[in-house]
Design a protein around this motif. Structure first.
Motif, PDB file in Angstrom:
ATOM      1  N   UNK A 284     -10.623 -26.269  76.582  1.00 15.25           N
ATOM      2  CA  UNK A 284     -11.581 -25.920  77.736  1.00 15.25           C
ATOM      3  C   UNK A 284     -11.312 -24.553  78.128  1.00 15.25           C
ATOM      4  N   UNK A 285     -12.514 -23.779  78.443  1.00 15.04           N
ATOM      5  CA  UNK A 285     -12.278 -22.300  78.997  1.00 15.04           C
ATOM      6  C   UNK A 285     -13.407 -21.983  79.728  1.00 15.04           C
ATOM      7  N   UNK A 286     -13.082 -20.909  80.778  1.00  9.77           N
ATOM      8  CA  UNK A 286     -14.011 -20.730  81.754  1.00  9.77           C
ATOM      9  C   UNK A 286     -14.728 -19.385  81.376  1.00  9.77           C
ATOM     10  N   UNK A 287     -15.749 -19.153  82.311  1.00 10.29           N
ATOM     11  CA  UNK A 287     -16.213 -17.712  82.134  1.00 10.29           C
ATOM     12  C   UNK A 287     -15.572 -16.953  83.293  1.00 10.29           C
ATOM     13  N   UNK A 288     -15.691 -15.706  83.081  1.00 16.15           N
ATOM     14  CA  UNK A 288     -15.054 -14.850  84.100  1.00 16.15           C
ATOM     15  C   UNK A 288     -15.205 -14.805  85.580  1.00 16.15           C
ATOM     16  N   UNK A 289     -16.336 -15.679  85.974  1.00 13.83           N
ATOM     17  CA  UNK A 289     -16.351 -16.023  87.365  1.00 13.83           C
ATOM     18  C   UNK A 289     -16.109 -17.296  87.702  1.00 13.83           C
ATOM     19  N   UNK A 290     -15.814 -18.220  86.889  1.00 11.29           N
ATOM     20  CA  UNK A 290     -15.329 -19.615  87.117  1.00 11.29           C
ATOM     21  C   UNK A 290     -16.491 -20.503  87.380  1.00 11.29           C
ATOM     22  N   UNK A 291     -17.756 -20.150  86.994  1.00  5.99           N
ATOM     23  CA  UNK A 291     -18.760 -20.829  87.177  1.00  5.99           C
ATOM     24  C   UNK A 291     -19.246 -21.769  86.073  1.00  5.99           C
ATOM     25  N   UNK A 292     -18.879 -21.600  85.019  1.00  6.25           N
ATOM     26  CA  UNK A 292     -19.321 -22.232  83.787  1.00  6.25           C
ATOM     27  C   UNK A 292     -18.218 -22.411  82.993  1.00  6.25           C
ATOM     28  N   UNK A 293     -18.050 -23.807  82.507  1.00  2.52           N
ATOM     29  CA  UNK A 293     -17.011 -24.329  81.581  1.00  2.52           C
ATOM     30  C   UNK A 293     -17.457 -24.609  80.307  1.00  2.52           C
ATOM     31  N   UNK A 294     -16.671 -24.183  79.174  1.00  2.00           N
ATOM     32  CA  UNK A 294     -16.957 -24.631  77.822  1.00  2.00           C
ATOM     33  C   UNK A 294     -15.777 -25.732  77.286  1.00  2.00           C
ATOM     34  N   UNK A 295     -16.143 -26.780  76.759  1.00  2.00           N
ATOM     35  CA  UNK A 295     -15.317 -27.686  76.252  1.00  2.00           C
ATOM     36  C   UNK A 295     -15.662 -27.940  74.792  1.00  2.00           C
ATOM     37  N   UNK A 296     -14.693 -27.936  73.955  1.00  2.00           N
ATOM     38  CA  UNK A 296     -14.832 -28.330  72.349  1.00  2.00           C
ATOM     39  C   UNK A 296     -13.991 -29.618  72.057  1.00  2.00           C
ATOM     40  N   UNK A 297     -14.401 -30.500  71.107  1.00  2.55           N
ATOM     41  CA  UNK A 297     -13.800 -31.673  70.562  1.00  2.55           C
ATOM     42  C   UNK A 297     -13.970 -32.001  69.109  1.00  2.55           C
ATOM     43  N   UNK A 298     -13.556 -33.163  68.842  1.00  2.20           N
ATOM     44  CA  UNK A 298     -13.685 -33.669  67.527  1.00  2.20           C
ATOM     45  C   UNK A 298     -15.186 -33.999  67.077  1.00  2.20           C
ATOM     46  N   UNK A 299     -15.912 -33.758  67.907  1.00  2.00           N
ATOM     47  CA  UNK A 299     -17.336 -34.138  67.455  1.00  2.00           C
ATOM     48  C   UNK A 299     -18.001 -32.832  66.877  1.00  2.00           C
ATOM     49  N   UNK A 300     -17.349 -31.561  67.009  1.00  8.42           N
ATOM     50  CA  UNK A 300     -17.740 -30.479  66.412  1.00  8.42           C
ATOM     51  C   UNK A 300     -18.934 -29.655  67.289  1.00  8.42           C
ATOM     52  N   UNK A 301     -18.868 -29.976  68.370  1.00  4.08           N
ATOM     53  CA  UNK A 301     -20.018 -29.387  69.470  1.00  4.08           C
ATOM     54  C   UNK A 301     -18.960 -28.727  70.482  1.00  4.08           C
TER      55      UNK A 301
END
Length: 364
Positions: A284-301
């Motif tokens: 999990x990682x955030x954008x620089x303003x903390x308004x959007x989160x990205x997540x990655x998993x075993x589903x390849x997405x």
């Protein structure tokens, strides 16, 4: 509309981490092949490798960029039980028509851990040049560079010991030092008897000590990643956790005592939980303003999460690599080029077939 570009890294084994620098124009990758590679993006958005070197004698699990105020500095951690700090140096031009020669130099090698070092993170710029590590022996170590002009000298200023293996950590990203320094740490221990797997620590300036203030007991599954959102003025912190799903918590400091040496009590409130990956979540990682989160998993997405005006978190986008099953694309990276610069500055993208499959990532 998202546009993807495949980047063939030529790493010879599983890629464990990808990190963008502060401005999102440089990228570093690390792998079980023991190598670290640094990439630069040109004006046309094309990434090219500008440095590649063997960094450790074991798998390289994680890497972290220091704030650019301290120069071009990377920290790496490894299965070989060490942490290395690297600095990019600029040599003289070979001729008037040639560019200056750049190379990465190991400034120090930190050897305090007796087991695999599983994560490394530079602290916020407001704290100076500080570095936190966690390891499989359950110890968080905080280092400080007393002279930022001499990166060969680091002081082990704190050791925080837990009786559970640790897999990841994150500093709170409060600007202007509005809140006391905090570190959140997670454990990927698979033992169900060990209780909560996320721990929050706070530093007290008066006692000069780190103290555990909270354990999030609701998370009992192994934790693979954890990330505080950058805080540009909120009165509370937002913490994302990658486990069997994505979880988001609001953490609000509660002042319960006028004693300056007492610890702040934290009001920890779960605000979102998503099982959309339908599998293990690795990053999990955030954008620089903390308004959007990205997540990655075993589903390849890669799944992007955003909070709406009602403060409800919703999925904003799903990215999946084309031909994700193609064997010809093994060991390449597919970051999005048309994400907003805020996301691009910090996002780490892991996709099946474009980076070696995250389910292969194990810390032994």
């Amino acid at each position: 509309m998202f546009e993807n570009q495949a980047i063939h890294t030529e790493h010879k084994d599983v890629i464990h981490d990808v990190a963008y620098d502060y401005y999102g124009q440089r990228m570093a990758t690390c792998s079980s092949d023991q190598f670290v590679k640094v990439w630069d993006q040109n004006d046309n958005g094309v990434w090219s490798v500008t440095a590649s070197w063997k960094a450790h004698s074991g798998s390289v699990w994680r890497l972290s960029w220091a704030h650019p105020e301290f120069g071009q500095v990377l920290a790496t951690c490894s299965f070989d039980r060490t942490v290395s700090v690297w600095e990019e140096t600029v040599g003289e031009k070979g001729s008037p028509t040639m560019s200056p020669v750049k190379r990465w130099v190991r400034r120090t090698n930190l050897v305090d851990s007796r087991t695999s070092v599983t994560d490394v993170k530079f602290g916020p710029k407001s704290q100076g040049l500080v570095l936190a590590t966690c390891s499989a022996d359950g110890i968080i170590r905080v280092y400080e560079a007393p002279d930022i002009m001499n990166l060969s000298q680091w002081t082990l200023s704190h050791e925080i010991s837990l009786k559970i293996p640790l897999s990841c950590l994150s500093w709170n990203q409060s600007m202007f030092r509005l809140h006391a320094p905090m570190i959140a740490a997670g454990s990927d221990d698979s033992s169900q008897s060990s209780g909560g797997k996320v721990f929050i620590f706070e530093y007290c300036e008066n006692t000069r000590r780190w103290t555990k203030t909270e354990t999030i007991n609701s998370i009992t599954d192994p934790v693979h990643d954890i990330a505080f959102a950058p805080n540009v003025g909120r009165s509370y912190h937002i913490l994302a956790v990658a486990s069997k799903d994505v979880q988001i918590f609001n953490i609000k400091p509660q002042i319960t005592s006028r004693d300056p040496t007492s610890n702040t009590r934290m009001d920890v409130q779960p605000v979102a939980q998503f099982g959309d990956h339908y599998c293990t979540v690795w990053r999990v990682t955030w954008n620089i303003t903390g308004t959007m989160l990205a997540s990655t998993g075993d589903d390849g997405c890669v799944r992007m999460w955003r909070m709406n005006y009602l403060k409800n978190w919703r999925c904003a986008a799903v990215l999946k690599a084309e031909n994700s099953q193609s064997q010809s694309r093994q060991n390449s990276i597919t970051p999005s080029l048309n994400l907003s610069s805020l996301v691009n500055a910090t996002a780490k993208y892991y996709k099946r077939g474009t980076i070696s499959h995250p389910s292969q990532i194990r810390k032994h």
